[in-house]
Scaffold this motif. Structure first.
Motif, mmCIF file in Angstrom:
data_model
loop_
_atom_site.group_PDB
_atom_site.id
_atom_site.type_symbol
_atom_site.label_atom_id
_atom_site.label_comp_id
_atom_site.label_asym_id
_atom_site.label_seq_id
_atom_site.Cartn_x
_atom_site.Cartn_y
_atom_site.Cartn_z
ATOM 1 N N ASN A 84 0.828 -1.214 0.000
ATOM 2 C CA ASN A 84 0.000 0.000 0.000
ATOM 3 C C ASN A 84 0.865 1.267 0.000
ATOM 4 O O ASN A 84 0.538 2.264 -0.644
ATOM 5 C CB ASN A 84 -0.930 0.007 1.214
ATOM 6 N N THR A 85 1.980 1.210 0.751
ATOM 7 C CA THR A 85 2.869 2.362 0.823
ATOM 8 C C THR A 85 3.442 2.698 -0.545
ATOM 9 O O THR A 85 3.495 3.865 -0.951
ATOM 10 C CB THR A 85 4.021 2.093 1.818
ATOM 11 N N TYR A 86 3.845 1.669 -1.276
ATOM 12 C CA TYR A 86 4.477 1.936 -2.568
ATOM 13 C C TYR A 86 3.458 2.278 -3.663
ATOM 14 O O TYR A 86 3.839 2.835 -4.705
ATOM 15 C CB TYR A 86 5.396 0.781 -2.959
ATOM 16 N N ARG A 87 2.207 1.983 -3.429
ATOM 17 C CA ARG A 87 1.178 2.508 -4.327
ATOM 18 C C ARG A 87 1.091 4.036 -4.161
ATOM 19 O O ARG A 87 0.941 4.778 -5.144
ATOM 20 C CB ARG A 87 -0.179 1.878 -4.016
ATOM 21 N N MET A 88 1.186 4.483 -2.886
ATOM 22 C CA MET A 88 1.182 5.925 -2.616
ATOM 23 C C MET A 88 2.450 6.574 -3.175
ATOM 24 O O MET A 88 2.408 7.673 -3.742
ATOM 25 C CB MET A 88 1.099 6.169 -1.105
ATOM 26 N N VAL A 89 3.574 5.890 -3.007
ATOM 27 C CA VAL A 89 4.850 6.418 -3.511
ATOM 28 C C VAL A 89 4.777 6.607 -5.024
ATOM 29 O O VAL A 89 5.249 7.612 -5.573
ATOM 30 C CB VAL A 89 6.012 5.478 -3.132
ATOM 31 N N LEU A 90 4.191 5.611 -5.698
ATOM 32 C CA LEU A 90 4.052 5.711 -7.151
ATOM 33 C C LEU A 90 3.244 6.948 -7.540
ATOM 34 O O LEU A 90 3.623 7.688 -8.458
ATOM 35 C CB LEU A 90 3.372 4.443 -7.683
ATOM 36 N N TYR A 91 2.165 7.198 -6.841
ATOM 37 C CA TYR A 91 1.315 8.356 -7.139
ATOM 38 C C TYR A 91 2.070 9.657 -6.890
ATOM 39 O O TYR A 91 1.989 10.616 -7.661
ATOM 40 C CB TYR A 91 0.050 8.298 -6.288
ATOM 41 N N GLU A 92 2.852 9.693 -5.786
ATOM 42 C CA GLU A 92 3.583 10.908 -5.432
ATOM 43 C C GLU A 92 4.696 11.228 -6.430
ATOM 44 O O GLU A 92 5.072 12.392 -6.629
ATOM 45 C CB GLU A 92 4.197 10.766 -4.031
ATOM 46 N N ARG A 93 5.241 10.190 -7.074
ATOM 47 C CA ARG A 93 6.426 10.397 -7.920
ATOM 48 C C ARG A 93 6.115 10.282 -9.431
ATOM 49 O O ARG A 93 7.029 10.032 -10.218
ATOM 50 C CB ARG A 93 7.505 9.362 -7.547
ATOM 51 N N ILE A 94 4.875 10.433 -9.788
ATOM 52 C CA ILE A 94 4.525 10.265 -11.209
ATOM 53 C C ILE A 94 5.326 11.211 -12.096
ATOM 54 O O ILE A 94 5.942 10.798 -13.085
ATOM 55 C CB ILE A 94 3.004 10.471 -11.417
ATOM 56 N N ARG A 95 5.339 12.488 -11.747
ATOM 57 C CA ARG A 95 6.042 13.462 -12.600
ATOM 58 C C ARG A 95 7.557 13.241 -12.546
ATOM 59 O O ARG A 95 8.255 13.428 -13.545
ATOM 60 C CB ARG A 95 5.692 14.885 -12.165
ATOM 61 N N GLU A 96 8.049 12.838 -11.383
ATOM 62 C CA GLU A 96 9.479 12.529 -11.258
ATOM 63 C C GLU A 96 9.847 11.352 -12.156
ATOM 64 O O GLU A 96 10.889 11.368 -12.834
ATOM 65 C CB GLU A 96 9.813 12.211 -9.802
ATOM 66 N N ILE A 97 8.983 10.340 -12.176
ATOM 67 C CA ILE A 97 9.224 9.174 -13.029
ATOM 68 C C ILE A 97 9.215 9.590 -14.496
ATOM 69 O O ILE A 97 10.051 9.177 -15.305
ATOM 70 C CB ILE A 97 8.158 8.091 -12.774
ATOM 71 N N GLY A 98 8.246 10.466 -14.839
ATOM 72 C CA GLY A 98 8.179 10.968 -16.216
ATOM 73 C C GLY A 98 9.444 11.694 -16.611
ATOM 74 O O GLY A 98 9.953 11.537 -17.738
ATOM 75 N N THR A 99 9.988 12.516 -15.714
ATOM 76 C CA THR A 99 11.216 13.251 -15.993
ATOM 77 C C THR A 99 12.388 12.304 -16.231
ATOM 78 O O THR A 99 13.166 12.475 -17.186
ATOM 79 C CB THR A 99 11.546 14.214 -14.823
ATOM 80 N N MET A 100 12.527 11.285 -15.331
ATOM 81 C CA MET A 100 13.633 10.340 -15.470
ATOM 82 C C MET A 100 13.505 9.525 -16.747
ATOM 83 O O MET A 100 14.500 9.262 -17.437
ATOM 84 C CB MET A 100 13.690 9.417 -14.240
ATOM 85 N N ARG A 101 12.280 9.156 -17.091
ATOM 86 C CA ARG A 101 12.069 8.408 -18.333
ATOM 87 C C ARG A 101 12.383 9.265 -19.551
ATOM 88 O O ARG A 101 12.950 8.789 -20.543
ATOM 89 C CB ARG A 101 10.624 7.912 -18.399
ATOM 90 N N ALA A 102 12.026 10.558 -19.481
ATOM 91 C CA ALA A 102 12.298 11.457 -20.592
ATOM 92 C C ALA A 102 13.795 11.670 -20.779
ATOM 93 O O ALA A 102 14.264 11.914 -21.907
ATOM 94 C CB ALA A 102 11.598 12.806 -20.351
ATOM 95 N N LEU A 103 14.563 11.582 -19.679
ATOM 96 C CA LEU A 103 16.013 11.758 -19.743
ATOM 97 C C LEU A 103 16.740 10.481 -20.157
ATOM 98 O O LEU A 103 17.981 10.459 -20.209
ATOM 99 C CB LEU A 103 16.544 12.242 -18.385
ATOM 100 N N GLY A 104 15.983 9.379 -20.373
ATOM 101 C CA GLY A 104 16.615 8.170 -20.901
ATOM 102 C C GLY A 104 16.558 6.944 -20.013
ATOM 103 O O GLY A 104 17.050 5.878 -20.399
ATOM 104 N N MET A 105 16.005 7.029 -18.802
ATOM 105 C CA MET A 105 15.903 5.839 -17.951
ATOM 106 C C MET A 105 14.911 4.858 -18.552
ATOM 107 O O MET A 105 13.811 5.235 -18.953
ATOM 108 C CB MET A 105 15.458 6.228 -16.534
ATOM 109 N N THR A 106 15.289 3.619 -18.644
ATOM 110 C CA THR A 106 14.421 2.591 -19.223
ATOM 111 C C THR A 106 13.374 2.151 -18.221
ATOM 112 O O THR A 106 13.494 2.384 -17.006
ATOM 113 C CB THR A 106 15.246 1.367 -19.655
ATOM 114 N N GLY A 107 12.354 1.485 -18.731
ATOM 115 C CA GLY A 107 11.315 0.951 -17.847
ATOM 116 C C GLY A 107 11.862 -0.085 -16.890
ATOM 117 O O GLY A 107 11.455 -0.178 -15.729
ATOM 118 N N LYS A 108 12.847 -0.860 -17.374
ATOM 119 C CA LYS A 108 13.473 -1.892 -16.527
ATOM 120 C C LYS A 108 14.194 -1.253 -15.347
ATOM 121 O O LYS A 108 14.106 -1.722 -14.206
ATOM 122 C CB LYS A 108 14.443 -2.701 -17.383
#
Length: 451
Positions: free
Chosen positions: A332-356
């Motif tokens: 449950n905690t990491y479901r909340m973490v995922l929601y909190e970091r959506i834009r951060e994840i988008g930024t890292m993915r845009a800079l080249g971080m792979t899904g893996k």
């Protein structure tokens, strides 16, 4: 390494939430480790006391078949090993690794003093044996080699008979051939009574006991060895048995029990299978000369090994149950973490971080948090166990599970490693859904998301 570094950095972002999760995991690991250490230690103390009682964990005895002197009488088994060095030479020849060995004579009877009597299980031992001397907890007196027929008894027996050091008592028993006999003995030592069985134990020099029960010169009842690796008991017993069987082929006066046959007829209780081979009610069992019986501690008390296995199974189940509860919170905690970091994840993915790599960051973060919590729980458990070990326990009902009046704790490195593996596997499954969702997230969609 970059994903690990990012995971470590993320753990410092929401310290309160991560601390609560770590404490929950630490508590679960603390409870399981403490229970596992305590129960394993208690069973180990029980095993050690019984091992000390019989002098080792692989025991060899010699039995002679004695037919009745009159028609209709009962056959007797006479417990004698006449050659004191025979079994020891075999053990040394086979290069069996042991810490110490003991030759001793057993005798059951009563001691009488001022019209009172008490039952005793008398062990004739070499009272200079280091391991035996270290196991003694004297309330008063001690070992006195200058006293003939010196007797060491328990505190309970001394209190029931009102005897003190230096008092002379009468010991009533039977010879090796079953005749009544008496002997005057002098109390030289009184031992602390730690358990019911310990209460009935008494010790005297083996040569003195041999004279009392008319044991042939140089003989004894049992030869026992204390193996360095107690898990090698069955292997050592088979090796000794097979070596004696070679001598049986040359000398018909030497016989030995058949462990392999006992394991086939009584697979769950080998001791009973061996007993059937020396049952005097079966005429076909009759032998000439001496028959050596080779047994292990687990043959005599198979429940000990069963209890140890059950203890480890129970503690593992408790750990899994506790961790499953904690893992619900982690998920449950990491479901909340995922929601909190959506834009951060988008930024890292845009800079080249792979899904893996994104998935690895989430998984590594959760695993590192759980491992830290488990390590803290292990440290607190060790500290708590050390404190409890220092507390003396006076409860006699627990005495057989204590070591010199204290709880002892025994931790298995293999068990702890297994628990960590279970923790890592469950943690990985707990965050798998959130990690996958983060890995599949589109960078453009994540950056457009407004929290």
């Amino acid at each position: 390494m970059k994903t690990v570094s990012l995971a470590l950095r993320n753990l410092t972002r929401n310290k309160r939430r991560n601390a609560i999760l770590a404490v929950a995991i630490a508590f679960g690991f603390f409870v399981v480790t403490a229970i596992d250490g305590l129960t394993t230690g208690m069973v180990g103390n029980l095993e050690n006391q019984i091992t000390q009682l019989i002098g080792g964990n692989v025991i060899t005895q010699g039995l002679e078949w004695l037919n009745p002197e009159t028609p209709g009488g009962k056959v007797k088994l006479v417990n004698i090993v006449r050659d004191r060095d025979y079994v020891k030479n075999i053990v040394d020849e086979l290069n069996i690794k042991y810490d110490y060995y003991s030759c001793y004579t057993m005798s059951s009877g009563n001691i009488i003093f001022n019209g009172k009597k008490s039952v005793l299980q008398l062990y004739g031992r070499d009272l200079e044996e280091k391991q035996l001397r270290e196991s003694f907890q004297f309330v008063s007196g001690g070992v006195d080699p200058n006293v003939e027929n010196g007797l060491i008894i328990s505190e309970k027996v001394a209190e029931s008979l009102n005897v003190q050091i230096g008092d002379e008592v009468i010991y009533s028993t039977y010879t090796v051939y079953g005749q009544n006999t008496f002997a005057d003995m002098v109390i030289t030592g009184i031992l602390k009574s730690n358990s019911f069985i310990n209460t009935m134990q008494a010790y005297a020099d083996i040569e003195d006991v041999n004279k009392i029960i008319e044991m042939p010169e140089g003989g004894y009842s049992m030869f026992s060895i204390y193996l360095r690796d107690k898990d090698q008991q069955t292997k050592a017993a088979m090796m000794i048995e097979d070596r004696i069987r070679k001598d049986q082929e040359k000398n018909p006066e030497i016989n030995v029990t058949d462990r392999r046959l006992a394991m086939k007829t009584n697979p769950t209780n080998v001791g009973k299978g061996l007993e059937k081979q020396i049952d005097t009610r079966k005429p076909e069992n009759e032998w000439k000369g001496v028959k050596y019986g080779v047994e292990t501690l687990y043959d005599e008390i198979p429940q000990i090994k069963t209890v140890l296995n059950i203890v480890h199974i129970i503690t593992t189940v408790i750990l899994i149950v506790i961790l499953l509860i904690v893992m619900v919170g982690v998920s449950n905690t990491y479901r909340m973490v995922l929601y909190e970091r959506i834009r951060e994840i988008g930024t890292m993915r845009a800079l080249g971080m792979t899904g893996k790599d994104t998935r690895r960051v989430f998984t590594n973060e959760a695993v590192i948090l759980c491992v830290i919590g488990a390590f803290a729980g292990l440290i607190f458990a060790i500290i708590a166990m050390a404190i409890v070990h220092c507390i003396p326990i006076a409860n006699e009902s627990l005495a057989f599970f204590l070591q010199k009046g204290h709880f002892t704790f025994k931790l298995s490195a293999l068990s702890i490693i297994l628990q960590y593996i279970i923790l890592i596997v469950l943690t990985t499954f707990a965050v798998r859904g959130s990690a996958k969702q983060a890995a599949r997230m589109s960078p453009a969609e994540a950056l457009r998301t407004v929290k």
